[in-house]
Enzyme design. Structure first.
Site, short mmCIF file in Angstrom:
data_model
loop_
_atom_site.label_atom_id
_atom_site.label_comp_id
_atom_site.label_asym_id
_atom_site.label_seq_id
_atom_site.Cartn_x
_atom_site.Cartn_y
_atom_site.Cartn_z
N GLU A 143 -17.77 25.99 -9.37
CA GLU A 143 -17.01 25.53 -8.21
C GLU A 143 -17.12 24.01 -8.07
O GLU A 143 -16.13 23.32 -7.79
CB GLU A 143 -17.54 26.21 -6.95
CG GLU A 143 -16.91 25.72 -5.66
CD GLU A 143 -17.80 25.99 -4.46
OE1 GLU A 143 -17.59 25.35 -3.41
OE2 GLU A 143 -18.73 26.83 -4.57
N ASP B 261 -13.77 21.64 -8.45
CA ASP B 261 -13.29 20.79 -7.37
C ASP B 261 -12.89 19.42 -7.90
O ASP B 261 -11.88 18.85 -7.49
CB ASP B 261 -14.39 20.65 -6.31
CG ASP B 261 -14.01 19.73 -5.18
OD1 ASP B 261 -13.07 20.05 -4.44
OD2 ASP B 261 -14.66 18.67 -5.03
N ASP C 294 -13.52 29.17 -3.24
CA ASP C 294 -14.56 28.84 -4.22
C ASP C 294 -14.22 29.43 -5.59
O ASP C 294 -14.41 28.77 -6.62
CB ASP C 294 -15.91 29.38 -3.76
CG ASP C 294 -16.40 28.73 -2.47
OD1 ASP C 294 -15.86 27.67 -2.10
OD2 ASP C 294 -17.33 29.28 -1.85
N GLU D 76 -11.52 27.37 -7.39
CA GLU D 76 -12.07 26.15 -7.98
C GLU D 76 -12.93 26.47 -9.20
O GLU D 76 -12.88 25.75 -10.20
CB GLU D 76 -12.89 25.39 -6.93
CG GLU D 76 -12.03 24.80 -5.82
CD GLU D 76 -12.83 24.04 -4.79
OE1 GLU D 76 -12.23 23.23 -4.08
OE2 GLU D 76 -14.07 24.26 -4.70
#
Length: 240
Positions: A49, A53, A122, A125
Protein backbone atom coordinates in the site's frame (compact mmCIF):
# COMPACT_ATOMS: atom_id res chain seq x y z
CA UNK A 1 -23.81 -15.88 0.27
CA UNK A 2 -21.45 -14.90 -2.53
CA UNK A 3 -19.27 -17.19 -4.57
CA UNK A 4 -16.17 -18.59 -2.94
CA UNK A 5 -13.18 -16.28 -3.28
CA UNK A 6 -10.92 -17.44 -6.13
CA UNK A 7 -7.26 -18.25 -5.44
CA UNK A 8 -4.17 -19.02 -7.48
CA UNK A 9 -4.68 -19.05 -11.24
CA UNK A 10 -8.38 -18.35 -10.84
CA UNK A 11 -7.64 -15.19 -8.87
CA UNK A 12 -5.02 -14.14 -11.44
CA UNK A 13 -7.52 -14.55 -14.30
CA UNK A 14 -10.16 -12.51 -12.48
CA UNK A 15 -7.70 -9.73 -11.70
CA UNK A 16 -6.33 -9.75 -15.25
CA UNK A 17 -9.82 -9.18 -16.61
CA UNK A 18 -10.30 -6.19 -14.31
CA UNK A 19 -6.84 -4.64 -14.55
CA UNK A 20 -5.43 -5.70 -17.91
CA UNK A 21 -2.36 -7.23 -16.25
CA UNK A 22 -1.68 -10.99 -16.09
CA UNK A 23 0.35 -11.71 -12.95
CA UNK A 24 3.42 -13.93 -13.05
CA UNK A 25 4.01 -13.85 -9.29
CA UNK A 26 0.82 -15.24 -7.76
CA UNK A 27 2.14 -14.90 -4.20
CA UNK A 28 2.65 -11.18 -4.76
CA UNK A 29 -0.95 -10.89 -5.97
CA UNK A 30 -2.25 -12.76 -2.92
CA UNK A 31 -0.29 -10.47 -0.62
CA UNK A 32 -1.67 -7.38 -2.34
CA UNK A 33 -5.20 -8.60 -1.68
CA UNK A 34 -4.68 -9.58 1.96
CA UNK A 35 -5.68 -7.04 4.60
CA UNK A 36 -4.02 -7.00 8.02
CA UNK A 37 -7.32 -8.10 9.60
CA UNK A 38 -7.45 -11.38 7.64
CA UNK A 39 -7.57 -14.44 9.88
CA UNK A 40 -4.37 -16.53 9.86
CA UNK A 41 -2.73 -14.29 7.27
CA UNK A 42 1.03 -14.83 7.06
CA UNK A 43 1.61 -11.50 5.31
CA UNK A 44 -0.51 -8.46 4.46
CA UNK A 45 -0.59 -5.58 2.01
CA UNK A 46 0.54 -2.70 4.23
CA UNK A 47 4.01 -2.36 2.66
CA UNK A 48 2.58 -2.66 -0.84
CA UNK A 49 0.00 0.00 0.00
CA UNK A 50 2.86 2.38 0.89
CA UNK A 51 4.54 1.80 -2.48
CA UNK A 52 1.30 1.84 -4.46
CA UNK A 53 0.36 5.23 -3.08
CA UNK A 54 3.57 6.66 -4.55
CA UNK A 55 3.18 4.91 -7.91
CA UNK A 56 -0.42 6.13 -8.15
CA UNK A 57 0.68 9.68 -7.36
CA UNK A 58 3.36 9.63 -10.06
CA UNK A 59 1.08 8.24 -12.76
CA UNK A 60 -1.82 10.57 -11.91
CA UNK A 61 0.48 13.61 -11.83
CA UNK A 62 1.96 12.64 -15.20
CA UNK A 63 -1.54 12.06 -16.59
CA UNK A 64 -2.82 15.46 -15.49
CA UNK A 65 0.32 17.17 -16.79
CA UNK A 66 -0.41 15.65 -20.21
CA UNK A 67 -4.19 16.12 -20.25
CA UNK A 68 -4.20 19.75 -19.13
CA UNK A 69 -1.12 21.31 -20.78
CA UNK A 70 -2.26 24.90 -20.25
CA UNK A 71 -3.65 24.56 -16.72
CA UNK A 72 -1.76 26.25 -13.88
CA UNK A 73 -0.66 24.29 -10.84
CA UNK A 74 -3.52 25.75 -8.81
CA UNK A 75 -6.02 24.15 -11.17
CA UNK A 76 -4.53 20.68 -11.51
CA UNK A 77 -3.57 20.27 -7.84
CA UNK A 78 -7.20 19.94 -6.66
CA UNK A 79 -7.83 17.38 -9.42
CA UNK A 80 -4.77 15.43 -8.30
CA UNK A 81 -5.87 15.48 -4.66
CA UNK A 82 -9.35 14.25 -5.56
CA UNK A 83 -8.05 11.47 -7.82
CA UNK A 84 -5.60 9.99 -5.31
CA UNK A 85 -8.04 10.37 -2.40
CA UNK A 86 -9.01 7.21 -0.52
CA UNK A 87 -12.64 7.70 -1.52
CA UNK A 88 -11.73 7.54 -5.22
CA UNK A 89 -9.59 4.44 -4.67
CA UNK A 90 -12.41 2.83 -2.72
CA UNK A 91 -14.94 3.59 -5.49
CA UNK A 92 -12.63 1.99 -8.04
CA UNK A 93 -12.22 -1.02 -5.77
CA UNK A 94 -15.99 -1.49 -5.79
CA UNK A 95 -16.13 -0.94 -9.54
CA UNK A 96 -13.62 -3.69 -10.31
CA UNK A 97 -15.09 -6.14 -7.80
CA UNK A 98 -12.29 -6.23 -5.24
CA UNK A 99 -14.82 -6.66 -2.43
CA UNK A 100 -15.08 -10.32 -3.42
CA UNK A 101 -11.31 -10.76 -3.87
CA UNK A 102 -9.76 -9.17 -0.78
CA UNK A 103 -9.02 -11.31 2.26
CA UNK A 104 -10.15 -9.35 5.31
CA UNK A 105 -12.12 -9.71 8.52
CA UNK A 106 -15.67 -10.76 7.63
CA UNK A 107 -17.28 -8.18 9.90
CA UNK A 108 -15.14 -5.42 8.40
CA UNK A 109 -16.18 -6.39 4.88
CA UNK A 110 -19.84 -6.70 5.84
CA UNK A 111 -19.91 -3.18 7.32
CA UNK A 112 -18.44 -1.73 4.13
CA UNK A 113 -20.27 -3.84 1.55
CA UNK A 114 -21.28 -1.77 -1.47
CA UNK A 115 -19.79 1.45 -0.16
CA UNK A 116 -16.10 0.60 -0.21
CA UNK A 117 -14.12 1.59 2.84
CA UNK A 118 -10.52 2.22 3.79
CA UNK A 119 -9.61 -1.46 3.54
CA UNK A 120 -10.67 -1.44 -0.11
CA UNK A 121 -8.78 1.78 -0.87
CA UNK A 122 -5.69 0.18 0.69
CA UNK A 123 -6.15 -2.89 -1.48
CA UNK A 124 -6.35 -0.80 -4.64
CA UNK A 125 -3.08 0.96 -3.79
CA UNK A 126 -1.46 -2.36 -2.91
CA UNK A 127 -2.65 -3.83 -6.20
CA UNK A 128 -1.07 -0.92 -8.09
CA UNK A 129 2.23 -1.65 -6.33
CA UNK A 130 1.98 -5.36 -7.11
CA UNK A 131 1.34 -4.66 -10.79
CA UNK A 132 4.31 -2.28 -10.79
CA UNK A 133 6.61 -4.88 -9.19
CA UNK A 134 5.33 -7.70 -11.39
CA UNK A 135 5.12 -5.91 -14.72
CA UNK A 136 6.89 -2.57 -14.44
CA UNK A 137 5.73 1.03 -14.61
CA UNK A 138 4.03 0.66 -18.00
CA UNK A 139 1.79 -2.08 -16.63
CA UNK A 140 0.89 -0.01 -13.59
CA UNK A 141 0.29 3.02 -15.78
CA UNK A 142 -2.07 1.02 -18.00
CA UNK A 143 -4.22 0.03 -15.03
CA UNK A 144 -4.30 3.53 -13.55
CA UNK A 145 -5.18 5.21 -16.84
CA UNK A 146 -7.95 2.69 -17.45
CA UNK A 147 -9.88 3.79 -14.35
CA UNK A 148 -8.51 7.17 -13.30
CA UNK A 149 -8.34 8.96 -16.65
CA UNK A 150 -12.14 9.02 -17.21
CA UNK A 151 -12.53 10.51 -13.73
CA UNK A 152 -9.87 13.14 -14.40
CA UNK A 153 -12.09 14.95 -16.87
CA UNK A 154 -14.91 15.45 -14.40
CA UNK A 155 -15.28 18.87 -12.78
CA UNK A 156 -13.37 18.72 -9.52
CA UNK A 157 -13.62 21.29 -6.77
CA UNK A 158 -11.12 21.59 -3.98
CA UNK A 159 -12.44 19.56 -1.04
CA UNK A 160 -13.59 21.68 1.88
CA UNK A 161 -11.41 21.62 4.97
CA UNK A 162 -13.63 21.99 8.05
CA UNK A 163 -10.72 22.46 10.47
CA UNK A 164 -9.26 25.31 8.42
CA UNK A 165 -12.64 26.93 7.89
CA UNK A 166 -13.42 26.72 11.61
CA UNK A 167 -10.11 28.36 12.47
CA UNK A 168 -10.69 31.12 9.89
CA UNK A 169 -14.23 31.76 11.15
CA UNK A 170 -13.09 32.05 14.75
CA UNK A 171 -10.17 34.32 13.79
CA UNK A 172 -12.62 36.91 12.48
CA UNK A 173 -13.81 37.72 16.00
CA UNK A 174 -11.13 36.52 18.45
CA UNK A 175 -7.67 35.08 18.85
CA UNK A 176 -8.99 31.81 20.28
CA UNK A 177 -7.90 28.51 18.76
CA UNK A 178 -9.91 25.30 18.50
CA UNK A 179 -8.70 22.65 20.92
CA UNK A 180 -9.17 19.04 19.81
CA UNK A 181 -9.08 16.11 22.23
CA UNK A 182 -9.69 12.37 21.91
CA UNK A 183 -12.62 11.48 24.16
CA UNK A 184 -12.52 7.74 23.50
CA UNK A 185 -11.21 5.07 21.16
CA UNK A 186 -13.22 1.94 20.46
CA UNK A 187 -13.12 -1.05 18.13
CA UNK A 188 -10.32 -3.43 17.10
CA UNK A 189 -6.89 -2.18 16.05
CA UNK A 190 -7.61 -2.71 12.35
CA UNK A 191 -10.92 -0.80 12.47
CA UNK A 192 -10.78 1.78 15.29
CA UNK A 193 -13.45 4.39 15.93
CA UNK A 194 -12.29 7.67 17.47
CA UNK A 195 -14.54 10.15 19.24
CA UNK A 196 -13.03 13.64 19.32
CA UNK A 197 -14.22 16.88 20.88
CA UNK A 198 -13.46 20.40 19.69
CA UNK A 199 -13.62 23.20 22.23
CA UNK A 200 -13.54 26.92 21.57
CA UNK A 201 -13.69 29.53 24.31
CA UNK A 202 -17.18 30.98 24.53
CA UNK A 203 -18.89 28.05 22.76
CA UNK A 204 -20.21 24.65 23.74
CA UNK A 205 -18.00 21.78 22.59
CA UNK A 206 -18.85 19.73 19.52
CA UNK A 207 -18.10 16.07 18.91
CA UNK A 208 -17.30 13.88 15.92
CA UNK A 209 -16.47 10.26 15.14
CA UNK A 210 -14.18 8.75 12.53
CA UNK A 211 -11.94 5.85 11.64
CA UNK A 212 -8.86 7.98 12.36
CA UNK A 213 -8.09 10.88 14.65
CA UNK A 214 -7.96 13.24 11.69
CA UNK A 215 -11.34 12.09 10.36
CA UNK A 216 -12.90 12.47 13.81
CA UNK A 217 -11.44 15.98 14.19
CA UNK A 218 -12.87 16.96 10.80
CA UNK A 219 -16.27 15.53 11.83
CA UNK A 220 -16.19 17.53 15.06
CA UNK A 221 -15.27 20.74 13.21
CA UNK A 222 -18.07 20.07 10.71
CA UNK A 223 -20.56 19.59 13.55
CA UNK A 224 -19.44 22.89 15.09
CA UNK A 225 -19.77 24.80 11.80
CA UNK A 226 -23.22 23.37 11.18
CA UNK A 227 -24.45 24.10 14.69
CA UNK A 228 -23.34 27.71 14.52
CA UNK A 229 -24.95 28.16 11.11
CA UNK A 230 -21.66 28.70 9.26
CA UNK A 231 -22.33 25.65 7.08
CA UNK A 232 -25.70 24.49 5.82
CA UNK A 233 -26.40 20.75 6.05
CA UNK A 234 -25.66 20.11 2.37
CA UNK A 235 -22.44 22.10 2.24
CA UNK A 236 -20.09 19.43 3.58
CA UNK A 237 -20.38 17.39 0.41
CA UNK A 238 -20.67 20.22 -2.12
CA UNK A 239 -18.22 19.67 -4.97
CA UNK A 240 -19.57 21.61 -7.90
Amino acid sequence: MGLKRPTGEGLARTVAAATGHAFHDLRLLETALTHSSAVKAVSNNERLEFLGDRVLGLVVAEMLFRLFPDAPEGEIAPRFNALVDARTCSEIGVEIGLEDLVRADAALKARSRGSGGNYLADAVEALIAAIYLDGGLDAARGFVLRYWEPRSRMAVAKPRNPKSELQEWIAKTSDARPQYAIEKREGPDHQPVFTVSVKVKGFDPSFGEGGSRRAAEEAAATAFLRREGVWAEQEEGDSA
